[in-house]
Design a protein around this motif. Structure first.
Motif, PDB file in Angstrom:
ATOM      1  N   ASN A   6      42.118  42.193  32.736  1.00 41.52           N
ATOM      2  CA  ASN A   6      43.517  42.486  33.035  1.00 41.52           C
ATOM      3  C   ASN A   6      43.638  43.729  33.909  1.00 41.52           C
ATOM      4  N   TRP A   7      42.900  44.775  33.551  1.00 42.50           N
ATOM      5  CA  TRP A   7      42.968  46.003  34.342  1.00 42.50           C
ATOM      6  C   TRP A   7      42.324  45.823  35.712  1.00 42.50           C
ATOM      7  N   SER A   8      41.304  44.994  35.798  1.00 40.40           N
ATOM      8  CA  SER A   8      40.726  44.722  37.121  1.00 40.40           C
ATOM      9  C   SER A   8      41.732  43.979  37.996  1.00 40.40           C
ATOM     10  N   ASP A   9      42.580  43.163  37.367  1.00 39.99           N
ATOM     11  CA  ASP A   9      43.654  42.492  38.099  1.00 39.99           C
ATOM     12  C   ASP A   9      44.573  43.526  38.748  1.00 39.99           C
ATOM     13  N   SER A  10      44.928  44.553  37.983  1.00 39.45           N
ATOM     14  CA  SER A  10      45.796  45.606  38.520  1.00 39.45           C
ATOM     15  C   SER A  10      45.090  46.403  39.614  1.00 39.45           C
ATOM     16  N   LEU A  11      43.796  46.670  39.430  1.00 41.10           N
ATOM     17  CA  LEU A  11      43.035  47.398  40.449  1.00 41.10           C
ATOM     18  C   LEU A  11      42.948  46.608  41.754  1.00 41.10           C
ATOM     19  N   LEU A  12      42.681  45.324  41.650  1.00 40.80           N
ATOM     20  CA  LEU A  12      42.643  44.478  42.840  1.00 40.80           C
ATOM     21  C   LEU A  12      44.027  44.390  43.484  1.00 40.80           C
ATOM     22  N   GLY A  13      45.055  44.371  42.639  1.00 39.00           N
ATOM     23  CA  GLY A  13      46.413  44.331  43.168  1.00 39.00           C
ATOM     24  C   GLY A  13      46.762  45.584  43.942  1.00 39.00           C
ATOM     25  N   ALA A  14      46.301  46.733  43.445  1.00 40.80           N
ATOM     26  CA  ALA A  14      46.614  48.004  44.090  1.00 40.80           C
ATOM     27  C   ALA A  14      45.802  48.232  45.360  1.00 40.80           C
ATOM     28  N   THR A  15      44.755  47.459  45.545  1.00 43.32           N
ATOM     29  CA  THR A  15      43.880  47.659  46.711  1.00 43.32           C
ATOM     30  C   THR A  15      43.911  46.447  47.642  1.00 43.32           C
ATOM     31  N   LEU A  16      43.123  45.440  47.350  1.00 44.58           N
ATOM     32  CA  LEU A  16      42.966  44.310  48.262  1.00 44.58           C
ATOM     33  C   LEU A  16      44.234  43.485  48.417  1.00 44.58           C
ATOM     34  N   GLN A  17      45.004  43.336  47.335  1.00 42.15           N
ATOM     35  CA  GLN A  17      46.225  42.551  47.447  1.00 42.15           C
ATOM     36  C   GLN A  17      47.267  43.273  48.299  1.00 42.15           C
ATOM     37  N   ARG A  18      47.354  44.566  48.152  1.00 40.04           N
ATOM     38  CA  ARG A  18      48.303  45.335  48.959  1.00 40.04           C
ATOM     39  C   ARG A  18      47.927  45.321  50.436  1.00 40.04           C
ATOM     40  N   GLN A  19      46.646  45.102  50.707  1.00 43.75           N
ATOM     41  CA  GLN A  19      46.180  45.031  52.085  1.00 43.75           C
ATOM     42  C   GLN A  19      46.196  43.599  52.619  1.00 43.75           C
ATOM     43  N   ASP A  20      46.770  42.684  51.819  1.00 43.69           N
ATOM     44  CA  ASP A  20      46.878  41.264  52.174  1.00 43.69           C
ATOM     45  C   ASP A  20      45.516  40.592  52.355  1.00 43.69           C
ATOM     46  N   LEU A  21      44.491  41.131  51.694  1.00 47.09           N
ATOM     47  CA  LEU A  21      43.171  40.509  51.735  1.00 47.09           C
ATOM     48  C   LEU A  21      43.012  39.496  50.600  1.00 47.09           C
ATOM     49  N   LEU A  22      43.804  39.643  49.564  1.00 46.66           N
ATOM     50  CA  LEU A  22      43.855  38.691  48.465  1.00 46.66           C
ATOM     51  C   LEU A  22      45.314  38.418  48.138  1.00 46.66           C
ATOM     52  N   ASN A  23      45.572  37.238  47.535  1.00 45.54           N
ATOM     53  CA  ASN A  23      46.918  36.974  47.025  1.00 45.54           C
ATOM     54  C   ASN A  23      46.877  36.956  45.501  1.00 45.54           C
ATOM     55  N   ASN A  24      48.007  36.704  44.881  1.00 45.25           N
ATOM     56  CA  ASN A  24      48.077  36.769  43.419  1.00 45.25           C
ATOM     57  C   ASN A  24      47.131  35.779  42.749  1.00 45.25           C
TER      58      ASN A  24
END
Length: 226
Positions: free
Chosen positions: A186-204
């Motif tokens: 769950n926390w890795s989900d938030s970490l990925l969201g704060a990094t790669l997802q915000r950079q549009d490299l990953l989606n939800n």
């Protein structure tokens, strides 16, 4: 299993594509983990669906409600369940069942449940939200944001999956590993969201997939080391 899928489609909890993908994932978990594997998947689906529908009108007003009226499609099923189902199929095909396969499957489901309750109920009941990297306050529902309330709901979700695992194994250690792995996912989900997802490299959806994989690997590594 078929009846459960049809009832879920009729209740508009999943689409036809989601039902088919869910049935395939459930088959993999049954082959690799027996009926307990299917039960864990069902527990995730029921609690996740309830959390998604809870106070939906309020979430819509906040702009944080799940798309498609909360009905899950094949993309949702794959992103949350592919790791667990794939591990089950691999365990069945190779005979690699004990001692790692089932805890890893359960950890993936634990992560998905933890993340779903954390996001669906944390955005509803959370009061303050912080960026998991910078710990600066930010907007409700933004990628990488966490709250105390959401964290507690996430812990509850992980424990809901861990308890049956510990009971079946007659080992609180087994249940504890699954719970901790789910929270880590769950926390890795938030970490990925704060990094790669915000950079549009990953989606939800891809973030969900990677977080369940991280949880499974965490559980597997823990069993190897300890």
């Amino acid at each position: 299993m078929t009846a459960a899928v049809l009832l879920s489609i009729r209740a508009k909890a999943i689409s036809w594509s989601g039902g088919l993908a869910g049935a395939l994932i459930a088959t993999g978990m049954y082959l690799g983990g027996g009926w307990l594997g299917v039960a864990l998947l069902g527990l995730f689906f029921v609690t996740g669906s309830m959390a998604t529908r809870w106070e939906r009108s309020v979430k819509e007003a906040m702009g944080v409600a799940q798309e498609a009226g909360g009905r899950r499609s094949w993309v949702n099923a794959i992103s949350n369940g592919a790791v667990a189902g794939g591990l089950g199929l691999a365990a069945w095909a190779t005979g690699w069942v004990e001692p790692l396969a089932f805890p890893m499957m359960a950890a993936a489901v634990s992560s998905a449940t933890s993340d779903t309750l954390s996001s669906e109920l944390g955005t509803l009941y959370g009061r303050r939200y912080w960026n998991i990297l910078t710990w600066q306050q930010g907007a409700r529902g933004a990628d990488g944001m966490v709250s105390l309330e959401g964290t507690l709901f996430g812990v509850l979700g992980a424990v809901l999956i861990a308890v049956p695992v510990g009971w079946q194994a007659q080992s609180w250690l087994a249940g504890g590993v699954v719970a901790i792995a789910g929270i880590a996912g769950n926390w890795s989900d938030s970490l990925l969201g704060a990094t790669l997802q915000r950079q549009d490299l990953l989606n939800n959806h891809t973030v969900n997939f990677w977080s369940t994989l991280i949880a499974a690997l965490f559980a597997g590594l823990t069993y190897v080391v300890f």
